[in-house]
Design an enzyme around this catalytic site. Structure first.
Site, short mmCIF file in Angstrom:
data_model
loop_
_atom_site.label_atom_id
_atom_site.label_comp_id
_atom_site.label_asym_id
_atom_site.label_seq_id
_atom_site.Cartn_x
_atom_site.Cartn_y
_atom_site.Cartn_z
N HIS A 70 23.41 31.68 -19.37
CA HIS A 70 23.71 31.95 -17.96
C HIS A 70 22.51 32.74 -17.40
O HIS A 70 22.30 33.92 -17.76
CB HIS A 70 25.00 32.78 -17.84
CG HIS A 70 25.58 32.81 -16.46
ND1 HIS A 70 24.97 33.47 -15.42
CD2 HIS A 70 26.74 32.28 -15.97
CE1 HIS A 70 25.72 33.35 -14.33
NE2 HIS A 70 26.80 32.63 -14.64
N THR B 289 -1.54 -4.56 18.10
CA THR B 289 -0.11 -4.70 17.87
C THR B 289 0.08 -5.83 16.85
O THR B 289 -0.59 -6.85 16.94
CB THR B 289 0.65 -5.03 19.17
OG1 THR B 289 0.14 -6.25 19.73
CG2 THR B 289 0.49 -3.91 20.19
N HIS B 290 0.94 -5.60 15.88
CA HIS B 290 1.12 -6.52 14.76
C HIS B 290 -0.18 -6.71 13.97
O HIS B 290 -0.36 -7.72 13.29
CB HIS B 290 1.63 -7.89 15.24
CG HIS B 290 2.87 -7.82 16.06
ND1 HIS B 290 4.13 -7.77 15.51
CD2 HIS B 290 3.05 -7.76 17.41
CE1 HIS B 290 5.04 -7.70 16.47
NE2 HIS B 290 4.40 -7.68 17.64
N SER C 124 -15.30 3.71 -10.41
CA SER C 124 -16.01 3.85 -11.69
C SER C 124 -16.92 2.65 -11.95
O SER C 124 -17.79 2.72 -12.82
CB SER C 124 -15.00 3.99 -12.83
OG SER C 124 -14.20 2.81 -12.92
N LYS D 209 -18.48 1.84 -3.14
CA LYS D 209 -17.15 2.03 -2.57
C LYS D 209 -16.99 3.39 -1.89
O LYS D 209 -17.34 4.42 -2.43
CB LYS D 209 -16.07 1.88 -3.65
CG LYS D 209 -15.93 0.49 -4.24
CD LYS D 209 -15.53 -0.54 -3.19
CE LYS D 209 -14.13 -0.33 -2.69
NZ LYS D 209 -13.10 -0.48 -3.71
N GLU E 10 -4.77 7.78 1.75
CA GLU E 10 -3.81 7.12 0.85
C GLU E 10 -2.90 8.16 0.18
O GLU E 10 -1.69 7.93 0.01
CB GLU E 10 -4.57 6.31 -0.19
CG GLU E 10 -5.27 5.09 0.40
CD GLU E 10 -6.19 4.41 -0.59
OE1 GLU E 10 -6.42 3.21 -0.45
OE2 GLU E 10 -6.71 5.09 -1.51
#
Length: 435
Positions: A68, A141-142, A264, A269, A276
């Protein structure tokens, strides 16, 4: 929450050491209130105040023999006290008088950090929206090019969404900033309501309106709901930044350190990893909100099914929310914006984004609406399929397109009306900072 997604401010609040320090403070305050009522003598109160916060290791050691945590904490806390003084610790209280009152204090302090981070991010959104109020770009849009807007307008949308989150978080802070010291099943049978009012007052807390031995868990569900919505709003901003960084779009670039390496295998990149990460963390906040809803319904006056869940979702949600807001502010603060690329992207469809201007001019000139729409649509379809311009398709149908039709600023005639709203938000946020 793991260290990677924690801030020092929130991580420090939710350590075991700080939890026991807060529990100790509640016990001292409760004993002080009882001393004011003449129940506890001043000598015992002095002993109780002198006792140090028990070490986590010692509480864990005693917990192995008691199974406890609160009883183990009380045993560790009272160890250095004379027995005559130790008997007054936790007098008339039940376990969750201690736990929930301390929790209310920790939640309120955590909410203050989250709210400060939200206001900082909102202020940055307003600041950069004003900076780029006239930076023309294409709206989508879309995922498809629609009509010209400005990058400032895009950021202003997020600023107002976050402003609504601040209102929700403020209300949620008030909901969770409560305590209860009412004894078993909340009847005050063994303790005066004065103790509760005094202790909660010292901690800056309200009092649970109708205690059942625990603070009602719909309060915590409200907080985690507000955090989840805030996370989704940050996600909306981060998702927009991710999409605007796509190679074929290239309208913004999030800040990176000089040591940045995006892959890597592929040295070229430049991945939108911060954006993200912000999107991913929103998923945690939504899942924790669902768990908080499950904690609302307890058996009769209380059970313990919520406890194990709360040990995870409350500190983790507040820590993640704070980290997410601080990181989003850092991203926006260092965000690079490329107006030239935005201008080029407007022209990538060779005038298709101006179709509504031509269409409405034809209607204003007396053409039937359906006829005018079909005519411009046919010209636009031809231009899209052949890779020609909208003006070419319209010209072959007897419609002259002027330079005025192809001016993106023609779409922004009422932006001062929108800017007045943003100016008001800027003033409101600034007033809060000054207060």
């Amino acid at each position: 929450m793991i260290e990677r997604y924690s801030t020092p401010e929130l991580a420090g609040l939710w350590t075991e050491e700080h939890k026991y320090a807060t529990w100790t403070r509640v016990e001292v305050l409760a004993t002080t209130a009882q001393a004011e009522l003449g129940i506890v003598d001043q000598g015992s109160l002095a002993d109780i105040r002198r006792a140090p916060v028990p070490a986590v290791a010692r509480v864990r050691e005693l917990e192995r023999t008691r199974d406890h945590e609160i009883l183990a904490f009380l045993a560790a806390y009272t160890e250095p006290m004379p027995a005559a003084s130790a008997r007054w610790v936790h007098h008339g209280m039940t376990s969750y008088d201690l736990v929930d009152t301390a929790l209310g204090h920790l939640l309120a302090r955590s909410c203050d950090h989250v709210l400060n981070a939200a206001r900082t991010f909102a202020g940055l959104l307003v600041e950069r929206a004003l900076e780029h109020w006239d930076t023309v770009c294409i709206a989508r849009t879309h995922g498809i090019h629609a009509e010209p807007t400005t990058f400032g307008h895009k950021l202003a949308v997020h600023a107002f969404a976050l402003h609504r989150c601040i209102a929700r978080l403020t209300a949620a802070r008030a909901a969770v900033a409560v305590g209860t010291i009412s004894g078993p099943v909340g009847t005050y049978a063994h303790i005066s309501p004065y103790v509760e009012e005094w202790v909660c007052g010292q901690l800056g807390l309200g009092v649970e309106s109708m205690p059942t031995q625990v603070v009602a868990r719909d309060r915590h569900a409200e907080l985690l709901s507000a955090l989840a919505v805030t996370g989704a709003v940050v996600e909306q901003f981060a998702l927009e930044m991710r999409m605007l960084q796509r190679t074929e779009v290239g309208e913004v670039d999030e800040p990176r350190t000089s040591a940045y390496q995006g892959s890597s295998a592929m040295p070229h990149k430049r991945n939108p990893t911060t954006s993200e990460r912000l999107c991913g963390l929103a998923r945690l906040l939504r899942s924790h909100a669902g768990a908080a809803y499950e904690n609302v319904a307890l058996w009769h006056e209380r059970d313990l099914a919520h406890s194990s869940v709360e040990r995870v979702i409350l500190p983790d949600s507040l820590t993640v929310a704070h980290y997410q807001l601080v990181s989003a502010a850092g991203l926006l603060r260092g965000l690079r914006v490329f107006p030239e690329r935005m201008a080029r992207n407007i022209d990538v469809t060779r005038g298709l984004v101006y179709s509504s201007e031509v269409f409405l001019d034809l209607v204003d000139g007396g053409r039937d609406r359906e006829e005018a729409y079909r005519l411009v649509q046919a010209a636009a379809t031809e231009a899209w399929e052949r890779g020609t311009g909208l003006a070419d398709g319209l010209g072959s149908r007897g419609v002259d397109v002027t330079a005025d039709h192809m001016d993106p600023r023609r779409f922004l005639g009422n932006r001062d009306h929108l800017k007045s709203r943003l100016d008001e938000l800027s003033k409101e946020l600034q007033q809060h900072v000054e207060v």
